[in-house]
Scaffold this motif. Structure first.
Motif, PDB file in Angstrom:
ATOM      1  N   GLU A 162     -17.500  50.132   7.254  1.00 29.24           N
ATOM      2  CA  GLU A 162     -16.470  48.313   6.495  1.00 29.24           C
ATOM      3  C   GLU A 162     -17.382  48.388   7.735  1.00 29.24           C
ATOM      4  OE1 GLU A 162     -13.391  52.222   7.247  1.00 29.24           O
ATOM      5  OE2 GLU A 162     -14.949  50.992   8.210  1.00 29.24           O
ATOM      6  N   LEU A 163     -18.359  47.912   7.381  1.00 31.55           N
ATOM      7  CA  LEU A 163     -19.559  46.708   8.720  1.00 31.55           C
ATOM      8  C   LEU A 163     -19.128  45.560   8.113  1.00 31.55           C
ATOM      9  CD1 LEU A 163     -21.479  46.229  11.454  1.00 31.55           C
ATOM     10  CD2 LEU A 163     -23.039  45.927  10.156  1.00 31.55           C
ATOM     11  N   ALA A 164     -19.337  44.843   6.816  1.00 30.78           N
ATOM     12  CA  ALA A 164     -18.858  43.598   6.410  1.00 30.78           C
ATOM     13  C   ALA A 164     -17.849  43.351   6.285  1.00 30.78           C
ATOM     14  CB  ALA A 164     -19.824  43.334   5.854  1.00 30.78           C
ATOM     15  N   LEU A 165     -17.100  44.708   6.330  1.00 31.82           N
ATOM     16  CA  LEU A 165     -15.137  44.285   5.982  1.00 31.82           C
ATOM     17  C   LEU A 165     -14.763  43.347   7.799  1.00 31.82           C
ATOM     18  CD1 LEU A 165     -12.273  43.983   4.962  1.00 31.82           C
ATOM     19  CD2 LEU A 165     -12.135  46.197   5.487  1.00 31.82           C
ATOM     20  N   ALA A 166     -15.323  44.748   8.442  1.00 28.19           N
ATOM     21  CA  ALA A 166     -15.364  44.072  10.009  1.00 28.19           C
ATOM     22  C   ALA A 166     -15.506  42.979  10.131  1.00 28.19           C
ATOM     23  CB  ALA A 166     -15.269  45.370  10.517  1.00 28.19           C
ATOM     24  N   PHE A 167     -16.706  42.633   9.716  1.00 22.57           N
ATOM     25  CA  PHE A 167     -17.454  41.197  10.706  1.00 22.57           C
ATOM     26  C   PHE A 167     -16.087  40.494   9.729  1.00 22.57           C
ATOM     27  CE2 PHE A 167     -21.031  42.906  12.306  1.00 22.57           C
ATOM     28  CZ  PHE A 167     -21.464  41.116  12.895  1.00 22.57           C
ATOM     29  N   GLY A 168     -15.492  40.571   8.614  1.00 23.57           N
ATOM     30  CA  GLY A 168     -15.167  39.243   8.226  1.00 23.57           C
ATOM     31  C   GLY A 168     -13.121  38.945   8.860  1.00 23.57           C
ATOM     32  N   LEU A 169     -13.205  40.358   8.915  1.00 23.99           N
ATOM     33  CA  LEU A 169     -11.632  40.421   9.724  1.00 23.99           C
ATOM     34  C   LEU A 169     -12.390  39.315  10.837  1.00 23.99           C
ATOM     35  CD1 LEU A 169     -10.125  43.962   9.187  1.00 23.99           C
ATOM     36  CD2 LEU A 169      -9.433  41.799   7.747  1.00 23.99           C
ATOM     37  N   THR A 170     -13.341  39.851  11.841  1.00 28.31           N
ATOM     38  CA  THR A 170     -12.902  38.956  13.209  1.00 28.31           C
ATOM     39  C   THR A 170     -13.241  37.172  12.734  1.00 28.31           C
ATOM     40  OG1 THR A 170     -15.081  40.835  13.529  1.00 28.31           O
ATOM     41  CG2 THR A 170     -14.610  39.064  14.680  1.00 28.31           C
ATOM     42  N   LEU A 171     -14.431  37.225  11.331  1.00 30.50           N
ATOM     43  CA  LEU A 171     -14.208  35.288  11.281  1.00 30.50           C
ATOM     44  C   LEU A 171     -12.736  35.441  10.956  1.00 30.50           C
ATOM     45  CD1 LEU A 171     -15.646  33.395  10.232  1.00 30.50           C
ATOM     46  CD2 LEU A 171     -16.334  34.508   8.132  1.00 30.50           C
ATOM     47  N   SER A 299     -11.896  30.331   4.485  1.00 31.71           N
ATOM     48  CA  SER A 299     -12.511  31.590   4.970  1.00 31.71           C
ATOM     49  C   SER A 299     -11.521  32.763   5.457  1.00 31.71           C
ATOM     50  CB  SER A 299     -13.056  30.980   5.891  1.00 31.71           C
ATOM     51  OG  SER A 299     -12.940  30.152   7.157  1.00 31.71           O
ATOM     52  N   LEU A 300      -9.638  32.202   5.803  1.00 24.99           N
ATOM     53  CA  LEU A 300      -8.934  33.015   6.188  1.00 24.99           C
ATOM     54  C   LEU A 300      -8.872  33.966   5.207  1.00 24.99           C
ATOM     55  CD1 LEU A 300      -6.862  33.764   8.529  1.00 24.99           C
ATOM     56  CD2 LEU A 300      -5.393  31.798   7.911  1.00 24.99           C
ATOM     57  N   VAL A 301      -7.962  32.876   3.733  1.00 22.66           N
ATOM     58  CA  VAL A 301      -7.402  33.731   2.630  1.00 22.66           C
ATOM     59  C   VAL A 301      -8.881  34.682   2.311  1.00 22.66           C
ATOM     60  CG1 VAL A 301      -7.035  34.020   1.099  1.00 22.66           C
ATOM     61  CG2 VAL A 301      -6.204  31.991   2.600  1.00 22.66           C
ATOM     62  N   LEU A 302     -10.211  34.347   2.133  1.00 22.50           N
ATOM     63  CA  LEU A 302     -11.324  35.309   1.604  1.00 22.50           C
ATOM     64  C   LEU A 302     -12.207  35.970   2.283  1.00 22.50           C
ATOM     65  CD1 LEU A 302     -11.600  32.240  -0.669  1.00 22.50           C
ATOM     66  CD2 LEU A 302     -10.822  34.229  -1.481  1.00 22.50           C
ATOM     67  N   SER A 303     -12.209  36.213   3.325  1.00 26.11           N
ATOM     68  CA  SER A 303     -13.117  36.603   4.452  1.00 26.11           C
ATOM     69  C   SER A 303     -13.062  38.351   4.402  1.00 26.11           C
ATOM     70  CB  SER A 303     -12.609  36.191   5.910  1.00 26.11           C
ATOM     71  OG  SER A 303     -13.305  34.909   6.099  1.00 26.11           O
ATOM     72  N   ALA A 304     -11.617  39.337   4.198  1.00 26.10           N
ATOM     73  CA  ALA A 304     -11.916  40.077   4.187  1.00 26.10           C
ATOM     74  C   ALA A 304     -12.046  41.122   3.170  1.00 26.10           C
ATOM     75  CB  ALA A 304     -10.256  40.240   4.187  1.00 26.10           C
ATOM     76  N   ALA A 305     -11.367  40.398   1.865  1.00 25.35           N
ATOM     77  CA  ALA A 305     -11.961  40.604   0.019  1.00 25.35           C
ATOM     78  C   ALA A 305     -13.296  40.467   0.098  1.00 25.35           C
ATOM     79  CB  ALA A 305     -11.088  39.747  -0.518  1.00 25.35           C
ATOM     80  N   VAL A 306     -14.356  39.348   0.718  1.00 29.66           N
ATOM     81  CA  VAL A 306     -15.351  39.137   0.600  1.00 29.66           C
ATOM     82  C   VAL A 306     -16.118  40.024   1.243  1.00 29.66           C
ATOM     83  CG1 VAL A 306     -17.501  37.649   1.070  1.00 29.66           C
ATOM     84  CG2 VAL A 306     -15.396  36.937   0.451  1.00 29.66           C
ATOM     85  N   GLY A 307     -16.042  40.647   2.377  1.00 22.54           N
ATOM     86  CA  GLY A 307     -16.396  41.729   3.910  1.00 22.54           C
ATOM     87  C   GLY A 307     -16.162  42.935   2.246  1.00 22.54           C
ATOM     88  N   ILE A 308     -15.449  43.160   1.803  1.00 20.38           N
ATOM     89  CA  ILE A 308     -15.111  44.936   0.791  1.00 20.38           C
ATOM     90  C   ILE A 308     -16.793  44.403  -0.229  1.00 20.38           C
ATOM     91  CG2 ILE A 308     -12.871  45.804  -0.535  1.00 20.38           C
ATOM     92  CD1 ILE A 308     -11.414  44.467   1.144  1.00 20.38           C
ATOM     93  N   LEU A 309     -16.166  43.044  -0.620  1.00 21.88           N
ATOM     94  CA  LEU A 309     -16.991  43.074  -1.569  1.00 21.88           C
ATOM     95  C   LEU A 309     -18.623  43.714  -1.340  1.00 21.88           C
ATOM     96  CD1 LEU A 309     -17.625  42.071  -5.098  1.00 21.88           C
ATOM     97  CD2 LEU A 309     -17.757  39.881  -4.216  1.00 21.88           C
TER      98      LEU A 309
END
Length: 487
Positions: A162-171, A299-309
């Motif tokens: 889940e690389l993009a998700l992990a980067f998104g959560l980090t952000l 970005s806080l609200v969207l980062s995880a969802a955008v990473g999953i997408l």
């Protein structure tokens, strides 16, 4: 029997403490933006006109007495320090490992933020600016390099998953620090003063240092359980400075795309609070800080969802172009219309979320794991050189008058035109990136199905970097990243 380190819960535990590494430092980074009036305020004010944050140009704001140029220098020196340090930091991380980097650089953020806070005690003296610049220098040395370690740990534990998700959560965690800064700092400062506010930021950096200890232990235990500790160390010994010459053209185009995009984001946020108060009527310092912080809120609200997408659909190169194109109208609206600023900052936050989730996770796709720290360091260095130059240019555009005098609208319009120029440059480099990527196999724009089919044919992470340069087609698979788009 499944080892604990092979379970999803273990890597997400590593991710949690990895995210906490930069929570406090990102809170500290934009404290000057929220307290811009106090940083640029008068050293003394008559008792009848003193104010801790004005919404009226007739009120006197008591502060540190910095000029706009000196204020923007606080951001410029942070960016330029990053540019100078992160290249060597990335190489050292590749050579000496994550645990060395995470301890050293988290300590530098604590030391830098402490010296920065100490500088506020020398208000009105010749020591104020040198101390605060020294603090930002050390803080920048630590925080930029710490982000490289953070990304390297994330890439190791989540590559092929889940690389993009992990980067998104980090952000998201980092931006949570930024968001809380915009919501809480001005209120805290009005009750306890600037000095205690800055020391509070230092305490949050100490929290990051404690997280560094925890993530180091988890990372070491996990690598031993997976039997990879010795393998990674052996490959790290093969990394050479000369390997920089072998990084692909896609990597450099990606770096330029990141630089131009961020050139329009961070310099704007640094001066957004002042801009909103000067151009739009009815906004005090607190309201302006909230609106400026909406970039980070989004970005806080969207980062995880955008990473999953993005993990699911891939198409990172396409998203990079779309982010730049959709950012273009924002600065035009801010410069030449009176559209509510909140609309523009939320809009900017949305495009920023997609950019961060598509651009940075693309770097592990085009470089091998053993040199990922060096590649991240170079990317951060170029990014910070651009941001540092942009901050200096913005300082020159806005002039040198004190903050209690409104900056003319034409100066703000020139600043927004400069942001537009950076965004147009980002569109050009991202478009070229997609063309080059298409010719070399389309790694960045692989969809989930293509990635799954090609996963069995991919070489391992530990292939020498030179092999990547010799074969443009095989270069796209060398990182075991073709499965990276699966969620």
């Amino acid at each position: 029997m499944t080892k604990p380190a092979e379970r999803a819960c273990y890597r997400f535990l590593v991710l949690f403490f990895n995210c906490m590494l930069t929570f406090g430092s990102y809170f500290c980074f934009d404290i000057p933006s929220v307290l811009q009036e106090q940083f640029q305020g008068n050293l003394t004010c008559p008792n009848s006109t003193v104010s801790s944050g004005s919404s009226n140009g007739s009120e006197c704001v008591e502060g540190l007495g910095m000029s706009p140029q000196e204020y923007n220098l606080l951001y410029a020196i942070y960016a330029w320090t990053n540019a100078a340090v992160v290249i060597m930091a990335g190489f050292l991380i590749d050579k000496l490992g994550n645990r060395f980097g995470v301890f050293l650089f988290s300590f530098l953020t604590v030391l830098g933020s402490a010296i920065f806070a100490l500088g506020s005690h020398f208000k009105g003296t010749e020591y104020l600016l040198p101390l605060m610049l020294t603090g930002r220098l050390l803080f920048g040395s630590g925080n930029g390099s710490l982000t490289i370690v953070q990304n390297r740990i994330t890439a190791f534990w989540f590559k092929g998953k889940e690389l993009a998700l992990a980067f998104g959560l980090t952000l998201a965690f980092s931006r949570l620090g930024s968001v809380l800064n915009f919501f809480l700092t001005q209120r805290f400062e009005s009750h306890y003063g600037m000095q205690w506010t800055l020391w509070g930021g230092t305490l949050l950096c100490v929290l990051g240092f404690l997280s560094a200890i925890t993530v180091s232990v988890l990372d070491k235990m996990g690598m031993k359980q997976l039997g990879l500790d010795g393998t990674i160390q052996e490959e790290s010994r093969k990394v050479r400075v000369q390997d920089i010459r072998l990084l692909s053209s896609r990597y450099w185009l990606l770096v330029l795309t990141i630089m131009f995009f961020y050139n329009g984001i961070f310099p704007f946020i640094a001066d957004a609070s002042k801009f909103i108060q000067d151009k739009y009527s009815g906004y005090g310092q607190k309201e302006a800080a909230y609106i400026a912080g909406a970039v980070y809120d989004s970005s806080l609200v969207l980062s995880a969802a955008v990473g999953i997408l993005i993990d699911y659909v891939g198409l990172r190169g396409v998203f990079a172009v779309l982010c730049a194109v959709l950012t273009l109208p924002v600065f035009g609206l801010l410069a030449f219309t009176f559209v509510p600023p909140l609309v523009c900052t939320i809009w900017l936050g949305i495009t920023y979320s997609f950019a961060a989730a598509s651009m940075w996770p693309s770097i592990p796709l085009v470089v091998p794991q053993a040199t990922l720290g060096t590649a991240m360091g170079l990317a951060t260095s170029v990014q910070m050189i651009g941001i540092g130059i942009s901050n200096l240019i913005v300082g020159q555009i806005l002039g040198t008058k004190n903050s209690d005098v409104k900056i003319p609208l034409w100066r703000w319009q020139r600043m927004m035109i400069f942001m537009l120029a950076n965004t147009i440059s980002c569109i050009i480099t991202s478009a070229v990136l997609n063309i080059v990527d298409h010719r070399q196999g389309g790694t960045l724009n692989r969809t989930t199905k293509r990635s799954a089919v090609q996963n069995a044919e991919v070489q391992t992470d530990t292939e020498p970097l030179v092999n990547e340069a010799e074969d443009g087609g095989e270069e796209d698979g060398i990182n075991t990243s073709s499965s990276i788009n699966t969620s």
